[in-house]
Design a protein around this motif. Structure first.
Motif, short mmCIF file in Angstrom:
data_model
loop_
_atom_site.label_atom_id
_atom_site.label_comp_id
_atom_site.label_asym_id
_atom_site.label_seq_id
_atom_site.Cartn_x
_atom_site.Cartn_y
_atom_site.Cartn_z
N UNK A 1 0.82 -1.21 0.00
CA UNK A 1 0.00 0.00 0.00
C UNK A 1 0.85 1.25 0.00
N UNK A 2 1.95 1.24 0.77
CA UNK A 2 2.87 2.39 0.78
C UNK A 2 3.51 2.57 -0.59
N UNK A 3 3.94 1.45 -1.20
CA UNK A 3 4.59 1.52 -2.51
C UNK A 3 3.63 2.03 -3.59
N UNK A 4 2.35 1.70 -3.45
CA UNK A 4 1.36 2.14 -4.43
C UNK A 4 0.84 3.55 -4.16
N UNK A 5 1.32 4.16 -3.08
CA UNK A 5 0.86 5.48 -2.71
C UNK A 5 1.51 6.59 -3.52
N UNK A 6 1.13 7.83 -3.22
CA UNK A 6 1.63 8.96 -4.00
C UNK A 6 3.12 9.21 -3.84
N UNK A 7 3.68 8.77 -2.69
CA UNK A 7 5.10 9.02 -2.46
C UNK A 7 6.02 8.16 -3.27
N UNK A 8 5.56 7.01 -3.77
CA UNK A 8 6.43 6.10 -4.54
C UNK A 8 5.90 5.96 -5.97
N UNK A 9 4.78 5.22 -6.13
CA UNK A 9 4.22 5.03 -7.47
C UNK A 9 3.78 6.37 -8.08
N UNK A 10 3.20 7.23 -7.24
CA UNK A 10 2.73 8.51 -7.74
C UNK A 10 3.84 9.38 -8.29
N UNK A 11 5.04 9.28 -7.71
CA UNK A 11 6.17 10.06 -8.20
C UNK A 11 6.83 9.40 -9.40
N UNK A 12 6.90 8.06 -9.39
CA UNK A 12 7.56 7.36 -10.48
C UNK A 12 6.71 7.37 -11.76
N UNK A 13 5.40 7.16 -11.60
CA UNK A 13 4.49 7.11 -12.77
C UNK A 13 3.27 7.96 -12.48
N UNK A 14 3.41 9.28 -12.49
CA UNK A 14 2.29 10.15 -12.08
C UNK A 14 1.05 10.01 -12.95
N UNK A 15 1.24 9.82 -14.26
CA UNK A 15 0.07 9.70 -15.14
C UNK A 15 -0.70 8.41 -14.87
N UNK A 16 0.05 7.32 -14.72
CA UNK A 16 -0.58 6.03 -14.42
C UNK A 16 -1.31 6.09 -13.08
#
Length: 420
Positions: free
Chosen positions: A41-56
């Motif tokens: 859940x942390x990895x899928x949050x805005x701090x990780x996934x959100x920064x790496x793939x913001x459009x996705x």
């Protein structure tokens, strides 16, 4: 794509990714599936996934999808806390009130003070930790209690894995944790006390007491199947009442469960319900928790705060149980094992700090630090306790029945090398 399609994509990710990690990498010894789900859940949050793939991230976790996921998460965690309230057995605690009271007091009080000290350090360290609607005492007490929490449902899962849940040691630890669980929700109610709505809160507590009396009389006359259905209705009503008066629906969920008797249900049925909730809907709560993490103060600061809180919570819990063990004359090594079991934090602490975040008492950065602390403390429990109990697990598919002879061995036997 439609909102329905995006929702189903999100659900596929939520259910598939943590399970694949847990199963492929066989993390069960260090990180049970619940912990992997929280980390995912942390990895899928805005701090990780959100920064790496913001459009996705913006596409899949759009506002309508997040709103749908939040609804499931609210109900999931309410049911989970409700079950925890049902499983409280204070009658057994009362029978051994001296030992249970002494142990629970020190196991809660010492880490509470250590956590409060850590909160004061955070306030002096830099701005950005305290929430916009918090007074300093609310922030300090909230952080202190987060460090003192014992996650009763996760403790049950870990002791099931170790094969000691129904053994004397497991029942003994559950009694200590049950008293602390009551204290946790009582302190949360104090923290959330709103003097502008204190009349509403007092009215709710009075009405709850009267309704609980009538509800218990009705439940005693029903069959078990009907009790589950009526119990869920009772849960929703209590959650609404608590949230209406400003105490938060989680306090209502716990009160709803605590007003019920565990003897009304078969143990196997409650265990199955808890496992099914964890399997089917709690992963959504873990994801929604991860979506609330924030790293704006910087990763170093957040990780530093998490490390400070972890040291305060673990050392405080071990010290508190150690003091209780000396006063009660426990065998050598007992306090170490009991202390590590009681310092398990995940789930209940995460629920606790979600409430603090909802009420604006902590910031997202503090929430992230507390979340990391909860995960780390839970991951430490099995490696520290399992060798002392003769558990040589580590395989995700290990049958808990492989551990435990069912002989009712005591903790002292474990210290002498007897496999529980």
């Amino acid at each position: 794509m439609s909102t329905t399609e995006l929702f189903l994509i999100a659900m596929t990710i939520i259910l598939c990714v943590p399970y694949a990690i847990w199963r492929v990498f066989r993390t069960d010894y260090w990180a049970p599936l619940v912990v992997v789900q929280i980390l995912t859940g942390i990895m899928l949050g805005p701090g990780v996934l959100g920064k790496a793939f913001p459009d996705y991230y913006a596409t899949v976790f759009s506002p309508p999808v997040i709103a749908a996921l939040n609804g499931i998460a609210w109900w999931a965690v309410m049911v989970f806390v409700w079950i925890a309230g049902i499983e409280l057995d204070l009658s057994e605690v009362w029978k051994q009130r001296k030992e249970c009271g002494t142990t629970a007091a020190f196991a809660l009080g010492v880490p509470l003070m250590a956590g409060c000290a850590a909160a004061l350090v955070m306030l002096a360290w830099r701005d950005g930790w305290i929430g916009p609607r918090a007074t300093p005492w609310q922030f300090v007490l909230g952080i202190g209690m987060a460090c003192a929490v014992t996650a009763l449902p996760i403790l049950i899962l870990l002791m099931e894995k170790l094969g000691i849940l129904r053994e004397p040691l497991g029942q003994r630890v559950l009694r200590y944790a049950s008293l602390d669980d009551v204290a946790i929700w009582a302190v949360l109610a104090i923290i959330l006390l709103d003097w502008q709505r204190v009349g509403h809160q007092a009215a709710f507590l009075v009405l709850f007491a009267l309704a609980a009396w009538a509800f218990r009389r009705l439940m005693a006359r029903l069959k078990e199947g009907d009790r589950y259905i009526l119990g869920l209705v009772w849960l929703a009503a209590c959650g609404y009442g608590a949230d209406w008066c400003g105490l938060h629906f989680m306090v209502g969920a716990f009160l709803a469960g605590a007003a019920m008797e565990r003897a009304w249900f078969r143990i196997e049925g409650l265990d199955a319900l808890r496992h099914n909730v964890l399997l089917t809907i709690m992963p959504v709560f873990f994801l929604s928790t991860g979506l609330r993490t924030n790293w704006q103060l910087g990763g170093v600061a957040v990780f530093g705060a998490a490390a400070l809180l972890l040291v305060a919570s673990v050392s405080g819990k071990l010290a508190g149980v150690g003091i209780a063990g000396r006063l009660l004359g426990w065998k050598r090594g007992d306090a170490w094992t009991v202390g590590w079991l009681l310092q398990t934090k995940a789930l209940i602490m995460i629920i606790f700090v979600n409430v603090l975040l909802d009420r604006g008492l902590v910031t997202s950065e503090t929430f992230t630090a507390l979340l990391l602390m909860a995960v780390a403390s839970t991951m430490l429990t099995m490696p520290m306790v399992a060798p002392r109990l003769g558990y040589a697990g580590g395989r995700a598919d290990r049958d808990p029945r492989e551990v435990g002879t069912g002989t009712g061995a005591t903790l002292g036997d474990a210290d002498r090398g007897v496999k529980l």
